[in-house]
Design an enzyme around this catalytic site. Structure first.
Site, PDB file in Angstrom:
ATOM      1  N   TYR A   1       5.494  37.645  34.454  1.00  0.00           N
ATOM      2  CA  TYR A   1       5.247  38.999  33.957  1.00  0.00           C
ATOM      3  C   TYR A   1       5.738  40.037  34.966  1.00  0.00           C
ATOM      4  CZ  TYR A   1       2.916  43.204  32.306  1.00  0.00           C
ATOM      5  OH  TYR A   1       2.662  44.478  31.855  1.00  0.00           O
TER       6      TYR A   1
ATOM      7  N   GLU B   1       8.345  47.059  30.467  1.00  0.00           N
ATOM      8  CA  GLU B   1       7.573  45.811  30.566  1.00  0.00           C
ATOM      9  C   GLU B   1       8.437  44.629  30.154  1.00  0.00           C
ATOM     10  OE1 GLU B   1       4.479  44.814  27.644  1.00  0.00           O
ATOM     11  OE2 GLU B   1       3.085  44.673  29.323  1.00  0.00           O
TER      12      GLU B   1
END
Ligand code: GDP
Ligand code: MN
Length: 397
Positions: A119, A207
């Protein structure tokens, strides 16, 4: 402003970030040709909506099949088949709300072999007024869940704008992700690319979930979610052109055309207010008296009668609105202009719910006279407290 995954990937690619080859598809009949332009052996078909959690989402229509919005397929024909099933159907994810979002575009991507999913996010950290990195080995899943249950698995740091991005920032990310050898170098380069894109394009958030190490050992951007600072869009015509109006709340879209600061909310009291501070206070006091605001709306200081009329129309077009509170403190904005706008709008669209109006300040007497002399059914209020009490009472009884 948000953009689609495939647009975000094209943008990041133009900065040099590693992404897979892919083709956006709007019409089912184009899917086979698009998939045929890639070699396989894996084709990934991805619903393009402005919401995350697509993989774990589900479709409302049975003929879309019982898989989510990200489908791994093993042939051109199968990819085309899955694209056809998704286009025009409604995908519900934990980010769309129960109504879901219609899939008007899919992205067919050359599938990747995945070694690990990680992530990564860049965002504007409000506390430090800097660009922050959020990094975790726990990719491909809900980062909120990771933050809740295993916060030690998330690394946070910010970049000093005086130095900007430096190689050591990239190495910090690489070590947090457990990367080794050539991957560290790739990571240092990729983080620099992302930081550059972020600052140059005035992003609010970038993101990448997941960022992957492929089965060949290389870093790759497998998903990308980007939002831009709406107040900076005027500097980026290339980004403005990526806007997909079908993804936006039609009320917010109409408001943006008239330069109104409008945010749709879930409650039942529509608010028309001038000034962001007063709008916030109005929402607070509605809550205090036991109801919920249906929107935030600041008509601004220099609003015209047309703008006020449009604002009123937007409020009344919301079926959740069971009552309207107009709360104006006239400074630059004159009360008579607001009153004219309200009367004009009611004449045009009618009034099916109670309307409370509180006017104060510049030209207040003229404003009150305009409303009193019209045949609009208004409940007059003396101050903010009185206005909130009256509208909540009118709606809730
Ligand atoms: P999201 O569910 O909206 O976040 O969509 P993602 O693009 O993140 O895809 C969800 C998941 O599908 C990823 O976490 C991967 O596990 C899987 N996935 C997506 N693309 C590929 C691919 O090219 N190859 C493989 N093997 N899996 C993929
Ligand atoms: Mn994702």
């Amino acid at each position: 402003m948000n953009i689609h995954e495939y647009q975000a990937k094209a943008l990041l690619k133009s900065y040099g970030a590693p992404v897979s080859d892919g083709r956006p598809v709007m019409k089912a009949e184009d899917a086979k040709t698009a998939a045929g332009e890639m070699d396989g052996p894996l084709w990934v078909v991805k619903a393009q909506i402005h919401a995350g959690g697509r993989g774990k989402g589900s479709f409302k229509e049975a003929d879309a099949g019982d898989k989510g919005g990200v489908r791994l397929t093993k042939s051109v024909e199968e990819a085309a088949e899955e694209a056809k099933k998704m286009l025009g159907r409604t995908l519900v994810t934990h980010q769309t709300g129960p109504a879901g979002k219609q899939v008007n575009r899919v992205y067919i991507e050359d599938g990747s072999g995945i070694e690990t999913e990680m992530y990564l996010a860049l965002l504007v950290d409000r506390q430090t007024s800097r660009i922050g990195f959020v990094v975790s080995t726990e990719g491909g899943m809900d980062i909120e869940e990771v933050a809740e249950n295993t916060p030690e698995k998330i690394l946070n740091f910010t970049v000093d704008p005086a130095t900007g991005y430096q190689a050591y920032h990239g190495r910090r990310v690489a070590f947090a992700l457990g990367l080794t050898g050539a991957q560290v170098k790739q990571c240092v380069s990729l983080m620099g690319i992302l930081y550059k894109a972020f600052t140059e394009k005035d992003m609010e958030m970038l993101e990448i979930n997941p960022l992957i190490v492929t089965d060949k050992g290389d870093l790759k951007v497998l998903d990308a979610k980007v939002s831009f600072d709406g107040n900076a869009i005027y500097r980026h015509q290339d980004i403005a052109a990526l806007r997909d109006e079908t993804e936006e709340d039609p009320k917010e879209l109409a408001a943006s055309k008239y330069d109104l600061n409008y945010i749709a909310l879930e409650g039942e009291i529509g608010c028309m207010v001038n000034g962001a501070g007063l709008a916030m206070a109005t929402m607070d006091i509605i809550k205090l008296y036991g109801a919920e605001p249906a929107n935030f709306l600041d008509v601004g200081g220099g609003a015209t009668k047309e703008k006020v009329t449009e604002a009123f129309k937007i409020i009344t077009s919301d079926p959740n609105v069971k009552g309207i509170l107009v709360n104006i403190f006239g400074g630059i904005m004159r009360c008579d202009v607001i009153a004219e706008g309200v009367v004009a709008a009611v004449k045009e669209v009618g009034l099916k719910v109670p309307l409370v109006v509180r006017l104060e300040g510049t030209n207040v007497e003229e404003g009150k006279a305009i409303i009193n002399n019209s045949d609009v059914d208004v409940i007059a209020a003396d101050d903010l407290k009185d206005g909130a009490e009256k509208i909540v009472k009118a709606v809730k009884g």
